[in-house]
Every structure is written in C-alpha cells, then in structure tokens.
Motif scaffolding. Structure first.
Motif, PDB file in Angstrom:
ATOM      1  N   VAL A   1     -10.427   9.274 -21.505  1.00 27.39           N
ATOM      2  CA  VAL A   1      -9.261   8.667 -20.872  1.00 27.39           C
ATOM      3  C   VAL A   1      -8.750   7.546 -21.768  1.00 27.39           C
ATOM      4  CG1 VAL A   1     -10.036   9.201 -18.538  1.00 27.39           C
ATOM      5  CG2 VAL A   1     -10.640   7.006 -19.535  1.00 27.39           C
ATOM      6  N   ASP A   2      -7.511   7.161 -21.524  1.00 26.96           N
ATOM      7  CA  ASP A   2      -6.875   6.090 -22.287  1.00 26.96           C
ATOM      8  C   ASP A   2      -7.171   4.759 -21.605  1.00 26.96           C
ATOM      9  OD1 ASP A   2      -5.299   4.431 -23.762  1.00 26.96           O
ATOM     10  OD2 ASP A   2      -3.393   5.275 -23.104  1.00 26.96           O
TER      11      ASP A   2
ATOM     12  N   TYR B   1      -3.664  12.955 -15.699  1.00 23.63           N
ATOM     13  CA  TYR B   1      -3.802  13.529 -17.036  1.00 23.63           C
ATOM     14  C   TYR B   1      -5.023  12.937 -17.718  1.00 23.63           C
ATOM     15  CZ  TYR B   1      -1.690   9.212 -18.963  1.00 23.63           C
ATOM     16  OH  TYR B   1      -1.413   7.916 -19.324  1.00 23.63           O
ATOM     17  N   ASN B   2      -5.517  13.646 -18.716  1.00 22.09           N
ATOM     18  CA  ASN B   2      -6.609  13.141 -19.542  1.00 22.09           C
ATOM     19  C   ASN B   2      -6.390  13.617 -20.972  1.00 22.09           C
ATOM     20  OD1 ASN B   2      -7.438  15.851 -18.411  1.00 22.09           O
ATOM     21  ND2 ASN B   2      -9.095  15.559 -19.889  1.00 22.09           N
ATOM     22  N   TYR B   3      -7.273  13.226 -21.864  1.00 21.82           N
ATOM     23  CA  TYR B   3      -7.151  13.597 -23.270  1.00 21.82           C
ATOM     24  C   TYR B   3      -8.410  14.330 -23.728  1.00 21.82           C
ATOM     25  CZ  TYR B   3      -3.252  10.293 -23.450  1.00 21.82           C
ATOM     26  OH  TYR B   3      -2.068   9.637 -23.218  1.00 21.82           O
ATOM     27  N   ILE B   4      -8.227  15.210 -24.698  1.00 24.63           N
ATOM     28  CA  ILE B   4      -9.339  15.883 -25.364  1.00 24.63           C
ATOM     29  C   ILE B   4      -9.310  15.440 -26.825  1.00 24.63           C
ATOM     30  CG2 ILE B   4     -10.488  18.059 -25.855  1.00 24.63           C
ATOM     31  CD1 ILE B   4     -10.163  17.497 -22.880  1.00 24.63           C
ATOM     32  N   VAL B   5     -10.317  14.664 -27.231  1.00 21.82           N
ATOM     33  CA  VAL B   5     -10.406  14.143 -28.596  1.00 21.82           C
ATOM     34  C   VAL B   5     -11.620  14.762 -29.278  1.00 21.82           C
ATOM     35  CG1 VAL B   5     -10.711  12.083 -30.017  1.00 21.82           C
ATOM     36  CG2 VAL B   5      -9.305  11.968 -27.952  1.00 21.82           C
ATOM     37  N   ASN B   6     -11.374  15.532 -30.322  1.00 20.72           N
ATOM     38  CA  ASN B   6     -12.465  16.219 -31.033  1.00 20.72           C
ATOM     39  C   ASN B   6     -13.361  16.969 -30.049  1.00 20.72           C
ATOM     40  OD1 ASN B   6     -11.360  14.977 -33.240  1.00 20.72           O
ATOM     41  ND2 ASN B   6     -13.110  13.666 -33.690  1.00 20.72           N
TER      42      ASN B   6
ATOM     43  N   TYR C   1      -1.031  19.707 -24.352  1.00 15.74           N
ATOM     44  CA  TYR C   1      -0.024  19.506 -25.389  1.00 15.74           C
ATOM     45  C   TYR C   1      -0.692  18.902 -26.623  1.00 15.74           C
ATOM     46  CZ  TYR C   1       3.181  19.981 -21.429  1.00 15.74           C
ATOM     47  OH  TYR C   1       3.843  20.437 -20.319  1.00 15.74           O
ATOM     48  N   PRO C   2      -0.546  19.527 -27.775  1.00 16.11           N
ATOM     49  CA  PRO C   2      -1.101  18.921 -28.993  1.00 16.11           C
ATOM     50  C   PRO C   2      -0.377  17.623 -29.306  1.00 16.11           C
ATOM     51  CG  PRO C   2       0.275  20.814 -29.528  1.00 16.11           C
ATOM     52  CD  PRO C   2       0.155  20.803 -28.043  1.00 16.11           C
TER      53      PRO C   2
ATOM     54  N   ASP D   1      -8.134   6.681 -33.956  1.00 13.85           N
ATOM     55  CA  ASP D   1      -8.138   6.562 -35.409  1.00 13.85           C
ATOM     56  C   ASP D   1      -9.234   7.429 -36.019  1.00 13.85           C
ATOM     57  OD1 ASP D   1      -7.413   5.686 -37.869  1.00 13.85           O
ATOM     58  OD2 ASP D   1      -8.293   3.696 -37.694  1.00 13.85           O
ATOM     59  N   GLY D   2      -8.844   8.341 -36.924  1.00  9.60           N
ATOM     60  CA  GLY D   2      -9.799   9.204 -37.596  1.00  9.60           C
ATOM     61  C   GLY D   2     -10.037  10.534 -36.925  1.00  9.60           C
ATOM     62  N   ALA D   3      -9.378  10.791 -35.784  1.00  7.00           N
ATOM     63  CA  ALA D   3      -9.574  12.068 -35.084  1.00  7.00           C
ATOM     64  C   ALA D   3      -8.945  13.202 -35.872  1.00  7.00           C
ATOM     65  CB  ALA D   3      -8.972  12.003 -33.687  1.00  7.00           C
ATOM     66  N   HIS D   4      -9.513  14.402 -35.713  1.00 10.39           N
ATOM     67  CA  HIS D   4      -8.910  15.563 -36.362  1.00 10.39           C
ATOM     68  C   HIS D   4      -8.182  16.461 -35.368  1.00 10.39           C
ATOM     69  CE1 HIS D   4     -12.254  17.991 -34.785  1.00 10.39           C
ATOM     70  NE2 HIS D   4     -13.091  17.110 -35.296  1.00 10.39           N
ATOM     71  N   ASP D   5      -8.373  16.220 -34.061  1.00 11.91           N
ATOM     72  CA  ASP D   5      -7.706  17.050 -33.061  1.00 11.91           C
ATOM     73  C   ASP D   5      -7.606  16.266 -31.760  1.00 11.91           C
ATOM     74  OD1 ASP D   5      -6.618  19.537 -32.048  1.00 11.91           O
ATOM     75  OD2 ASP D   5      -8.468  19.720 -30.894  1.00 11.91           O
ATOM     76  N   VAL D   6      -6.374  16.070 -31.265  1.00 11.89           N
ATOM     77  CA  VAL D   6      -6.158  15.340 -30.016  1.00 11.89           C
ATOM     78  C   VAL D   6      -5.171  16.125 -29.157  1.00 11.89           C
ATOM     79  CG1 VAL D   6      -5.409  13.187 -28.946  1.00 11.89           C
ATOM     80  CG2 VAL D   6      -6.543  13.132 -31.180  1.00 11.89           C
ATOM     81  N   GLU D   7      -5.541  16.340 -27.890  1.00 14.05           N
ATOM     82  CA  GLU D   7      -4.671  17.045 -26.953  1.00 14.05           C
ATOM     83  C   GLU D   7      -4.465  16.208 -25.702  1.00 14.05           C
ATOM     84  OE1 GLU D   7      -6.172  20.853 -25.926  1.00 14.05           O
ATOM     85  OE2 GLU D   7      -5.855  21.725 -27.897  1.00 14.05           O
ATOM     86  N   LEU D   8      -3.262  16.289 -25.153  1.00 10.25           N
ATOM     87  CA  LEU D   8      -2.938  15.717 -23.856  1.00 10.25           C
ATOM     88  C   LEU D   8      -3.039  16.825 -22.820  1.00 10.25           C
ATOM     89  CD1 LEU D   8      -1.531  13.750 -21.776  1.00 10.25           C
ATOM     90  CD2 LEU D   8       0.641  14.617 -22.699  1.00 10.25           C
ATOM     91  N   ASN D   9      -3.835  16.620 -21.797  1.00 14.41           N
ATOM     92  CA  ASN D   9      -3.981  17.601 -20.727  1.00 14.41           C
ATOM     93  C   ASN D   9      -3.311  17.054 -19.478  1.00 14.41           C
ATOM     94  OD1 ASN D   9      -4.831  19.702 -19.073  1.00 14.41           O
ATOM     95  ND2 ASN D   9      -6.815  18.760 -18.655  1.00 14.41           N
ATOM     96  N   LEU D  10      -2.103  17.546 -19.195  1.00 11.60           N
ATOM     97  CA  LEU D  10      -1.326  17.089 -18.046  1.00 11.60           C
ATOM     98  C   LEU D  10      -1.621  18.036 -16.891  1.00 11.60           C
ATOM     99  CD1 LEU D  10       0.707  14.866 -17.334  1.00 11.60           C
ATOM    100  CD2 LEU D  10       2.542  16.387 -18.072  1.00 11.60           C
ATOM    101  N   TRP D  11      -2.370  17.557 -15.909  1.00 11.72           N
ATOM    102  CA  TRP D  11      -2.888  18.418 -14.840  1.00 11.72           C
ATOM    103  C   TRP D  11      -1.749  19.105 -14.095  1.00 11.72           C
ATOM    104  CZ3 TRP D  11      -7.678  15.917 -12.034  1.00 11.72           C
ATOM    105  CH2 TRP D  11      -8.599  15.506 -12.999  1.00 11.72           C
TER     106      TRP D  11
END
Length: 770
Positions: free
Chosen positions: A502-503, A492-497, A468-469, A453-463
């Motif tokens: 991780v989730d 996989y992991n996520y890049i948030v801002n 993926y945006p 919530d409130g992020a301006h950029d989130v990516e999924l990184n599927l190893w």
C-alpha cells in the motif's frame, strides 16, 4: 492470540484476526468459511518474531528497523514454496518497533502487518513486551471514555480532529470539574499517536484504578498548523496560537474543566516537547505543569525560569531514552534549577532511544505527578470565547475526500533534517505527492503516485476494474493515470516486484482482510456524506467483554450533538455492522456514518439516535461458531447490547432498537433479529440478500404472514444494487414477500457491492428509522 490485546491492537483493527474467507464443502454444499491467513509480523510465545510477506516472483525479501532499539540492519527472509518469504528471529529487544520491508531492494509496506502513523506515513510496527512491565496493558479495570472531536483551526482554516480522554468518573459525577492535560506527538506523527502508539488511555485507566494519579481530561491534537503562505522551520506553523485560540476555547466550552493555570498541563515528545516548552513560555499565565519528553529548548526554558516568581510551575518533568546522547545531562541542568525553585519532577531516563516505549514511561510518570496539590479554581481567569469560523464548501469537500483513520487532515510532507548553530533542530518540510489525485471528476480521471525507487515492475490494482502498469518517473516516483473511474469510493493497492503493498501517503483503510488504499471520486449530487458545518455528534471508543470469546471488543459509538447537554433525554439505538473482510472502522471512515447522521439530523430528516459499530468476528477457542457469520450471532445480543444499555441513555426496548448491516453484516442482521425477536423491532439488510428459507433456517411464518410480521417488525429494509451478483435472487425473494402482503421496505438502484452503494443505503434507511 493469548498475549495481552494491547500488544496486537492497531488503529485499523483493534483485535486482528488474520483470516480470510474461502469456499469450502460442508455436508456436500459450498459454504463460505474462514481460513487461517499469515501474520505479517507475529511475536511468538517464546519471545521471537516471525516476519512473513507474500512476493511470489521476488528474489529477496528483507526487513529492518527504523533505528533505535531495533536498529537498521536488514534481516533476510527465506523463500517458501507457497510464494511467501518468512523468517523467525530471536533476540529482539523489548519495545515499540517501526520496521521497513524490502522486496528485491525496494522499500514497501506489508498490508498483513499492523499499521500506525509515523514518519509522515502509514508504517508497520510490532510490540515486543518487556518482562514485568504491564502499565500500558489492557486490564480489567474501569475504562475512560475516548472521544473524537472536531474544531476549526484559525491558523489555516482546516477542520481538525482531536482525541479526548475522559476519566471513568466523568460520566457518573456530573457536577465534578476536571483539570486538563494537553499532550503533543512528535514530528512525522499525528493526533492518533498517543492513543494507539502510546496506549495513553490504557495507562490512564490503570493509574486511576491503582490510585496513582488524579482523574483528568487528556487532549491529543494534531500539531501541524501549516499555512500556505509560509515556509515553516521546525515548528509546523503556529500551533501555540491554534491551541490557545481554538483548542482550549473548544475544550472549555464543551467539557467540565477547572479554570486556572494550576489545572492546566502541557506536555509532548520530541517536536511536541519543543511545542510544549514554547507554548508554556509564551503563555505562562495558562499552564502550571510542563512535561518535556526527548527534547530540550534552551531559550524558552530559560524564559520560564526567569519568570518563575510571577508564574511558578508546580511540575516540570524532563525525560529521555538512555540511548539519546547526552540529552539527559542537558535536561538535568534545567530540572535541578526548577527543583530548587520548588517544582516537582526532575529528570528521568529510561531504557531505549527516541522511541515510543520511552515516551510511554515518560507519560506514566508525568501523569502521576501533575495536579497532586489541591488548588482552588482561578475565578479571575477570563472565559475563553468560542466561535467556530465558517469554511468554504470547497475546503470541507477536500477534507472529506482526504481524511482517513490514520490521519484526519493529511499534510503530505517530509522532513529535511537540519540543525542551527546551537545544535537545535531547524529542519524544513518538503512537499510529497498525496498518493492519488482526482484530476477530472467529469471523466472520472485520477493520477496515482507511488515511490518505489529501484523497482523493475509496478502495477496499480484498482479493485473492481483492473490492474494498470505504472511508469517510472523522477526521483523513484512511479505514476499512472486512469480514466473512467465511476463516482464514489474505490479500494486500490499496488503490486511492486510481485509483492502486494500500500501507499504510505494515501488514505489507508481495512478491506479485503488487509490494509488497503482508497480513493474518492466525488459524487456531485450526494451532499449528505460530506463534512458540513452543522452540529457534530461525537464518536466514542467503548470496550466490552465478549461472552463468546472472553476477549475484549472495541466498538465505536456515535452520539448525536446535544447528547451531553440533554442529560434527561433517552435515545433509540441502531447497531450497524460492516461486511466480510472489513471491521469496526468501516462505517466511520469508509461509510462516513458520522457525516451522514450529522447532516440528516441538522436538516430534520432523521431522528436523533445512538449508533453502535462493532467488529463482526468472534471465534471461540472451542471452534463452535457459524462457518461464515462466527459467534457474533450470539455476542452482539448477549454481550454488546446489555453493555451499551448500561453505559448510554438508551431506550432499552425493542421498539427503539434496530440492527442493520451490509453484505456479511446484512446476513448477520437477518439471523440475529429472527433469533432474538424480543430485542429488535427494526432491521436493515444492505446487499446481504433476503432469506425466506434455506437449508439452515425457515422464516416463512413471519415473512409470508402479515400479522406475524407486524407483531415483530416496525420495518424490515432490504437493499440491493442492480449491478450486484445477488440482485436477481434478492428481487425474487422481495416479490414473494410483498405478494404475501408483508410490507417490507425495498431500496434498489444503480450500484455495485461497494461503499458507494452502502452509503446511499444508509442515507435512505436512517430517514425511515424510528
């Protein structure tokens, strides 16, 4: 790292290393070496805490507690030149501290900090020791046997896992029976909590060694018994029925337990304390001891008091943190009444709030009180019938793909806090997204969810694929749908801002030297790695001292079904190693070793054997170790093998001892079996290459000499996937060895350098072993 290891251990890594692998020049050659990496959260020798997170494009990074002793005030970290944010903080009070991270105001978790399961998800924590308090430390005393067991819940037709602590004497005194304590976690936590957060096994080891408590069996279950057709209010389903109809029958069928209510205790914290009180009030004929930590239930407690004459309680202990408002006073009203009736225990309060350091002290005191009086067994108590009900393959598959180290039967819930007219908790549970869902197995399609919530950029990184945006949806949930995911296992992991995270809701493992999420895209034609209702082996926790480092190591040991019944039988042993960037949990949770072995043994396609899974890192203080394989090359044969032979009914002979591993573990395997030919007669190299000769070693006398090879090996199994970068060089060396008339076993096929291929390697290897 000189702190007691109980301070730094966590479920995903017992003895974390905080290192990474990099290429480095050694004598002019490119070599893989270990380099120091940052600790997400580190307690320093002076009692301060250093918080660090990587977020190269962020403006701010903050950290705060969940409440309680640490509080919720945010601490701002300072930006460093290398993309890290860091701050050293002094004055944090002792205790077990969950904490949150915020990147530009968005809540995330730190994959480089310890994880435990709490607040319905994987969350970071750290331990701040209290001076003079070490009752929960890892000490040089005899250790009990912690085992993982499975049973079927008749409440919701799920396979459930429970952790069972057996005292050190259980294995030696094979005719002795033991009392049993059943102990429950709090809301938002699970069956792993008392072991990893509460350090229950270390507390028991220390109390028994000091003569402060009786030897007993302790059972830790997941208290969630949700049914699809009910809306649970506070109590998550009818766990009381699950305990009495499923768990107790399983325990009394499986272990040497004493019969009768005076040999059975029930305890719990928070929600678990309410469950414990409710269960004892409903089944007073079953329990003679009650521990209530951070809770009180009026109606149920009064029912126990009202029937005390018929069902006297030997022990009733109620405890609270000193910061839990007036709870101690409410508890004392009842404990005074119990004490007048003759029950030991009373009310006790400890420094802290509603948190784990309070509950550890609660457990220590309760364990010291129960089962103190010598009581005869109750011969009139009926035998609990145990028969496991059959589940559908669909249900077993769902659980196969969802389970992970931090929760074996994920529930994906949140809690809506509420109280009834008497001020008692009566919250309801809301559904949460499960993190990732396979929506179409045929096209390899999955949808991923992350609350940011409130992020301006989130990516999924599927190893192994790409980033993926993600798109922002309702209520702060970000989503992405990916098609074309191959069958099998995917990190996989996520890049948030710009911060790696991780989730909390999705399965979490340890890979790439960090905590990481993973997804299972089902392999329809691979049955062996799935949970099936066949006789299950047991996974044990074993602790041994490393001669190389002086540190205690944890290894997981699989024993086949029937090991505890056939006490005259001895077994061959396989030592099975993980790859670089992973650790001792990999083969159990990512590799599905126990499932594969259970299924193959049940079908008669594998010999019964013991399997030992170690962490493959050993870094002595003097710095003398192999640059890429560490001092584990000496630790395994010189420390672990003798320990396992002393603890288990092994056939201690090279003809019945094997070593295998994947990637780095495969490299370690080849080096160890050639260095210690008197120990191992079988070997497996999965994606670890096959070395005939190089700058460090020369194995031509064995690998190119059929007679010498047959004297040393019953089998050398070499596997490599056709999509791996090392495939061509591995095949070249295999051909050279085979051309020399040396009968190595070769396993090839479609596959990458990943757990999908290594499961297939293991499946093929186990069929041929011994």
């Amino acid at each position: 790292m000189k702190n007691n290891q109980a301070l730094t251990m966590y479920p995903l890594f017992f003895d974390p290393i905080y290192k990474k692998a990099e290429m480095k020049k050694i004598d002019g050659k490119d070599c893989i070496c270990y380099q120091e990496d940052f600790w997400g959260t580190k307690v320093e020798e002076d009692g301060s805490v250093t918080f660090t997170m990587e977020a190269p494009k962020a403006e701010t990074v903050e950290v705060s507690g969940f409440g309680g002793t640490l509080g919720t005030e945010k601490i701002a970290l300072e930006k460093q030149a290398n993309g890290l944010f860091s701050k050293n903080v002094k004055g944090i009070l002792p205790g077990f501290h969950y904490h949150r991270w915020f990147v530009d105001g968005v809540q995330v978790t730190n994959p480089h900090a310890p994880f435990a399961y709490g607040c319905f998800g994987a969350n970071n924590f750290f331990e701040m020791p209290r001076e003079g308090q070490d009752f929960w430390y890892l000490k040089d005393v005899p250790h009990g046997d912690v085992q993982i067991h499975s049973y079927v819940s008749t409440q919701n037709d799920h396979i459930k896992k429970c952790y069972v602590y057996l005292p050190p004497s259980y294995r030696e005194n094979i005719d002795q029976k033991y009392p049993v304590m059943y102990i429950q976690h709090g809301v938002g936590e699970d069956e792993t909590s008392w072991l990893w957060n509460g350090k229950l096994n270390f507390i028991m080891d220390n109390l028994i060694a000091e003569g402060k408590c009786k030897g007993m069996i302790v059972v830790m279950c997941s208290g969630y018994a949700f049914r699809d057709d009910e809306e649970a209010v506070f109590f998550p389903g009818d766990f009381g029925r699950e305990l009495t109809e499923d768990v107790i029958p399983y325990m009394e069928h499986t272990f040497r337990v004493k019969k009768g209510r005076m040999h059975r205790a029930m305890a719990g914290l928070s929600l678990g304390s309410a469950q414990a009180t409710q269960i004892v009030s409903r089944f007073q004929n079953l329990f003679g001891h009650l521990g209530v930590f951070s809770g009180v239930r009026d109606e149920e407690t009064e029912r126990i008091l009202a029937q005390f004459a018929e069902y006297p309680m030997q022990t009733v202990l109620m405890t609270a943190g000193k910061g839990e408002k007036d709870l101690d006073k409410k508890q004392k009203i009842y404990t005074d009444q119990f004490e007048k009736l003759g029950a030991a225990g009373g009310q006790r309060s400890y420094e802290g709030y509603h948190e784990w350091h309070v509950w550890r002290e609660s457990f220590r005191d309760f364990a010291s009180l129960v089962f103190q009086k010598e009581e005869p067994e109750d011969g009139s108590e009926p035998v609990f019938p145990y028969e496991e009900r059959k589940l559908s393959k669909e249900q077993l598959d769902r659980q196969t793909f969802a389970e992970h180290m931090l929760m074996s039967d994920p529930i994906h819930k949140g809690l809506i806090h509420a109280f009834d007219e008497k001020g008692r908790p009566c919250g309801r549970y809301r559904e949460e997204h499960p993190g990732a869902e396979v929506t179409d197995g045929k096209t390899g399609t999955a949808r991923f969810y992350l609350r940011a919530d409130g992020a301006h950029d989130v990516e999924l990184n599927l190893w192994g694929m790409k980033s993926y945006p993600m798109e922002e949806g309702e209520d702060g949930w970000w989503t992405a749908e990916v098609t074309g995911i191959e069958k099998g296992f995917h990190y996989y992991n996520y890049i948030v801002n710009s911060a790696n995270t991780v989730d909390c809701n999705a399965p979490v493992g340890y890979g790439g030297f960090q905590a990481v999420n993973y997804l299972e895209m089902p392999e329809e034609d691979f049955e062996e790695y799935r949970i099936r209702q066949v006789p299950h082996g047991t996974v044990h926790y074993e602790y041994y001292k490393s001669n190389s480092t002086g540190r205690t190591k944890l290894c997981y040991v699989y024993t086949p079904a029937g090991y505890e019944e056939h006490l005259e039988k001895r077994y061959p042993v396989l030592y099975l190693q993980h790859g670089g960037g992973e650790n001792e949990v990999g083969w159990i949770w990512q590799g599905k070793l126990a499932n594969i072995a259970d299924n193959l043994i049940a079908k008669g396609q594998m010999k019964e054997m013991i399997v030992v899974m170690n962490t493959g890192y050993a870094f002595p203080e003097n710095g003398e170790y192999h640059h890429s394989m560490s001092a584990f090359l000496q630790e395994l044969p010189e420390s672990c093998v003798p320990y396992i032979d002393s603890r288990y009914r092994t056939i201690a002979d090279k003809d019945y001892r094997a070593l295998a591993g994947l990637s780095m573990g495969g490299m370690q395997t080849q080096r160890i079996v050639f260095t210690y030919p008197e120990l191992f007669g079988w070997a497996g190299i999965f994606s670890g290459g096959l070395v005939i000769r190089d700058d460090e070693v020369d194995y031509t006398e064995v690998l190119l000499n059929p007679e010498a090879f047959r004297k040393q090996f019953h089998m050398l199994f070499v596997a490599c996937g056709k999509q791996e970068w090392s495939y061509e060089s591995t095949v070249k060396n295999e051909k050279e060895v085979l051309a020399a008339g040396v009968p190595i076993e070769v396993f090839e096929g479609y596959g990458y350098h990943d757990w999908t291929f290594w499961r297939h390697c293991l499946n093929a290897f186990l069929r041929k072993l011994f």
